[in-house]
Design a protein around this motif. Structure first.
Motif, mmCIF file in Angstrom:
data_model
loop_
_atom_site.group_PDB
_atom_site.id
_atom_site.type_symbol
_atom_site.label_atom_id
_atom_site.label_comp_id
_atom_site.label_asym_id
_atom_site.label_seq_id
_atom_site.Cartn_x
_atom_site.Cartn_y
_atom_site.Cartn_z
ATOM 1 N N VAL A 229 9.869 0.152 5.708
ATOM 2 C CA VAL A 229 8.587 0.230 6.408
ATOM 3 C C VAL A 229 8.667 1.397 7.380
ATOM 4 O O VAL A 229 9.479 1.405 8.300
ATOM 5 C CB VAL A 229 8.271 -1.080 7.166
ATOM 6 N N THR A 230 7.829 2.404 7.155
ATOM 7 C CA THR A 230 7.773 3.578 8.008
ATOM 8 C C THR A 230 6.495 3.504 8.829
ATOM 9 O O THR A 230 5.399 3.434 8.284
ATOM 10 C CB THR A 230 7.775 4.868 7.165
ATOM 11 N N THR A 231 6.642 3.522 10.157
ATOM 12 C CA THR A 231 5.501 3.446 11.062
ATOM 13 C C THR A 231 5.310 4.801 11.731
ATOM 14 O O THR A 231 6.231 5.322 12.354
ATOM 15 C CB THR A 231 5.735 2.372 12.144
ATOM 16 N N CYS A 232 4.130 5.365 11.604
ATOM 17 C CA CYS A 232 3.825 6.649 12.234
ATOM 18 C C CYS A 232 3.762 6.445 13.741
ATOM 19 O O CYS A 232 3.107 5.527 14.233
ATOM 20 C CB CYS A 232 2.499 7.184 11.711
ATOM 21 N N GLY A 233 4.431 7.305 14.473
ATOM 22 C CA GLY A 233 4.446 7.199 15.921
ATOM 23 C C GLY A 233 3.202 7.758 16.577
ATOM 24 O O GLY A 233 2.950 7.518 17.757
ATOM 25 N N LEU A 234 2.387 8.496 15.826
ATOM 26 C CA LEU A 234 1.200 9.120 16.400
ATOM 27 C C LEU A 234 -0.059 8.274 16.214
ATOM 28 O O LEU A 234 -0.870 8.157 17.118
ATOM 29 C CB LEU A 234 1.004 10.508 15.795
ATOM 30 N N CYS A 235 -0.207 7.660 15.028
ATOM 31 C CA CYS A 235 -1.422 6.882 14.778
ATOM 32 C C CYS A 235 -1.139 5.415 14.500
ATOM 33 O O CYS A 235 -2.065 4.609 14.489
ATOM 34 C CB CYS A 235 -2.203 7.472 13.608
ATOM 35 N N GLY A 236 0.108 5.054 14.247
ATOM 36 C CA GLY A 236 0.448 3.661 13.974
ATOM 37 C C GLY A 236 0.291 3.258 12.524
ATOM 38 O O GLY A 236 0.384 2.082 12.197
ATOM 39 N N GLY A 237 0.044 4.213 11.646
ATOM 40 C CA GLY A 237 -0.110 3.911 10.227
ATOM 41 C C GLY A 237 1.192 3.446 9.608
ATOM 42 O O GLY A 237 2.270 3.901 9.984
ATOM 43 N N LEU A 238 1.095 2.527 8.642
ATOM 44 C CA LEU A 238 2.267 1.968 7.986
ATOM 45 C C LEU A 238 2.395 2.498 6.569
ATOM 46 O O LEU A 238 1.394 2.758 5.897
ATOM 47 C CB LEU A 238 2.182 0.446 7.930
ATOM 48 N N ARG A 239 3.644 2.617 6.136
ATOM 49 C CA ARG A 239 3.938 2.993 4.760
ATOM 50 C C ARG A 239 5.065 2.088 4.297
ATOM 51 O O ARG A 239 6.133 2.061 4.900
ATOM 52 C CB ARG A 239 4.355 4.456 4.712
ATOM 53 N N ARG A 240 4.820 1.319 3.229
ATOM 54 C CA ARG A 240 5.822 0.375 2.732
ATOM 55 C C ARG A 240 6.243 0.774 1.332
ATOM 56 O O ARG A 240 5.398 0.990 0.472
ATOM 57 C CB ARG A 240 5.234 -1.035 2.698
ATOM 58 N N ARG A 241 7.564 0.839 1.137
ATOM 59 C CA ARG A 241 8.120 1.167 -0.172
ATOM 60 C C ARG A 241 9.311 0.255 -0.451
ATOM 61 O O ARG A 241 10.075 -0.042 0.463
ATOM 62 C CB ARG A 241 8.603 2.613 -0.222
ATOM 63 N N PRO A 242 9.515 -0.176 -1.690
ATOM 64 C CA PRO A 242 10.696 -0.976 -1.997
ATOM 65 C C PRO A 242 11.952 -0.105 -1.931
ATOM 66 O O PRO A 242 11.905 1.094 -2.207
ATOM 67 C CB PRO A 242 10.447 -1.465 -3.420
ATOM 68 N N TYR A 243 13.079 -0.703 -1.541
ATOM 69 C CA TYR A 243 14.296 0.089 -1.471
ATOM 70 C C TYR A 243 15.374 -0.367 -2.432
ATOM 71 O O TYR A 243 16.427 0.247 -2.486
ATOM 72 C CB TYR A 243 14.848 0.191 -0.037
ATOM 73 N N LEU A 244 15.128 -1.418 -3.190
ATOM 74 C CA LEU A 244 16.072 -1.827 -4.215
ATOM 75 C C LEU A 244 15.392 -1.658 -5.581
ATOM 76 O O LEU A 244 14.349 -2.230 -5.842
ATOM 77 C CB LEU A 244 16.496 -3.276 -4.038
ATOM 78 N N LYS A 245 16.019 -0.858 -6.440
ATOM 79 C CA LYS A 245 15.427 -0.635 -7.750
ATOM 80 C C LYS A 245 15.474 -1.897 -8.611
ATOM 81 O O LYS A 245 14.648 -2.091 -9.473
ATOM 82 C CB LYS A 245 16.137 0.506 -8.463
ATOM 83 N N GLU A 246 16.454 -2.770 -8.362
ATOM 84 C CA GLU A 246 16.557 -3.998 -9.146
ATOM 85 C C GLU A 246 15.356 -4.907 -8.883
ATOM 86 O O GLU A 246 14.890 -5.594 -9.775
ATOM 87 C CB GLU A 246 17.843 -4.755 -8.822
ATOM 88 N N LYS A 247 14.861 -4.926 -7.651
ATOM 89 C CA LYS A 247 13.735 -5.794 -7.317
ATOM 90 C C LYS A 247 12.409 -5.211 -7.806
ATOM 91 O O LYS A 247 11.418 -5.901 -7.871
ATOM 92 C CB LYS A 247 13.655 -5.993 -5.804
ATOM 93 N N ARG A 248 12.382 -3.927 -8.111
ATOM 94 C CA ARG A 248 11.163 -3.266 -8.544
ATOM 95 C C ARG A 248 10.687 -3.805 -9.890
ATOM 96 O O ARG A 248 9.510 -3.858 -10.170
ATOM 97 C CB ARG A 248 11.415 -1.777 -8.683
ATOM 98 N N LYS A 249 11.595 -4.179 -10.767
ATOM 99 C CA LYS A 249 11.232 -4.563 -12.139
ATOM 100 C C LYS A 249 10.721 -5.939 -12.252
ATOM 101 O O LYS A 249 10.436 -6.733 -11.570
ATOM 102 C CB LYS A 249 12.457 -4.431 -13.039
#
Length: 106
Positions: A86-106
């Motif tokens: 979870v990446t949170t922008c320090g300027l506007c507070g926007g969130l970006r969520r990405r999976p970090y385990l390729k095994e869980k992606r499938k």
């Protein structure tokens, strides 16, 4: 006299070069404390990318909400929660969520 047209591949090559320059400049402007200039560079790079149908350089991230470059510890906060980055922008507070385990992606 008609103008000489440039091929699509040549335009894409020029676009990639200019995008790389603008993304580097945006990170430098952010480090210097000029977040307004950094946002402008990212928006210019995005518009060039859309015009030439090329993407942003590998590893360069920006906030989709405010167009600020995301540099961990400078302009964003990165957290690992529940199998996601979870990446949170320090300027506007926007969130970006990405999976970090390729095994869980499938």
């Amino acid at each position: 006299m008609s103008r000489r047209r440039i091929s699509r591949n040549a335009a894409a090559g020029i676009g990639e070069e200019r995008i790389a320059i603008l993304t580097k400049l945006s990170e430098e402007a952010l480090a210097a404390g000029r977040d307004d200039l950094a946002r402008r560079y990212v928006s210019l790079a995005r518009s060039i990318g859309m015009k030439t149908k090329t993407g942003m350089p590998e590893g360069f991230e920006y906030c989709k909400r405010c167009m600020a470059p995301l540099v961990p510890g400078v302009s964003c906060m990165v957290r690992l929660t529940g199998g996601k980055v979870v990446t949170t922008c320090g300027l506007c507070g926007g969130l970006r969520r990405r999976p970090y385990l390729k095994e869980k992606r499938k």
